[in-house]
Enzyme design. Sequence first.
Site, short mmCIF file in Angstrom:
data_model
loop_
_atom_site.label_atom_id
_atom_site.label_comp_id
_atom_site.label_asym_id
_atom_site.label_seq_id
_atom_site.Cartn_x
_atom_site.Cartn_y
_atom_site.Cartn_z
N ASP A 1 -9.34 1.97 17.88
CA ASP A 1 -9.98 3.06 17.15
C ASP A 1 -9.87 4.38 17.91
OD1 ASP A 1 -10.85 1.49 14.97
OD2 ASP A 1 -12.55 0.76 16.16
N TYR B 1 -10.38 -7.18 26.36
CA TYR B 1 -10.87 -5.82 26.44
C TYR B 1 -11.84 -5.69 27.61
CZ TYR B 1 -9.16 -4.33 21.80
OH TYR B 1 -8.38 -3.98 20.73
#
Length: 250
Positions: free
Chosen positions: A51, A109
């Site tokens: 994003d 992540y």
Amino acid sequence: MNFKLLIQYDGTDFHGWQVQEDQRTVQGELTRVLSLLDDRPVTVHGSGRTDAGVHAEGQVASVNLRREITPAKLRSAINGNLDRDVRVLFAEVATGHFHARYSAVGKTYVYRLVHGPIMSPFWVRFAHQEARPIDLDRMRSCARLFIGEHDWTAFSAAQSDAESRVRKITNLGISGGWDGRGLCHLIEFTVSANGFLRYMVRSIVGTLLAAGRGEIEADMIERAIREGDRNLVGATAPACGLTLLRVQYD
């Protein structure tokens, strides 16, 4: 020729990975450069979308080119036409069936948090700041609730084109210590799974931070996972702290 690219970028000034009209994106920049190099429109496939504001230390992309070029020359040609906030670190020839997204078997992540009253300028683009007291042991205890295969509806964007919201988290570690670069206490949430939904990691981190501040109990987290109720989870953590660390392939 099918090429595999390992890419790093500072996501601060990008509107995410995916091509968007009239917006600067990582995929858009790579598509622009590679189309020029191949003298035709090409499609760059990423391992997944990040994003706006999210960074990558180990994003992977694949692209088919007609032009005959060595990986080293391809890397130089791409980087020579990109701004400094995105770089191809490695390029290699891949097998014909390799696809950056569909060949991936897992991703990791890391979410970075500066815990303290002062935010170092060296971390301001790559970490979130939390000045309030948080209980690290409490967060680690709650982190165990996220391990396993679950429906992550409560921890993902309400609007999603994913066919299924079931994913398997294989690891969720929380480490904290003194960071000599920023002269601060740095906390890292490292999450590995076979796939992620939009906002999933940031929502998990926001919920763990709420638990660390004593605002959410463990049974609420269990209910949120079981019932898919977004009202039971913490606020989604800001994008600046999130980085795609690596993508796993067989």
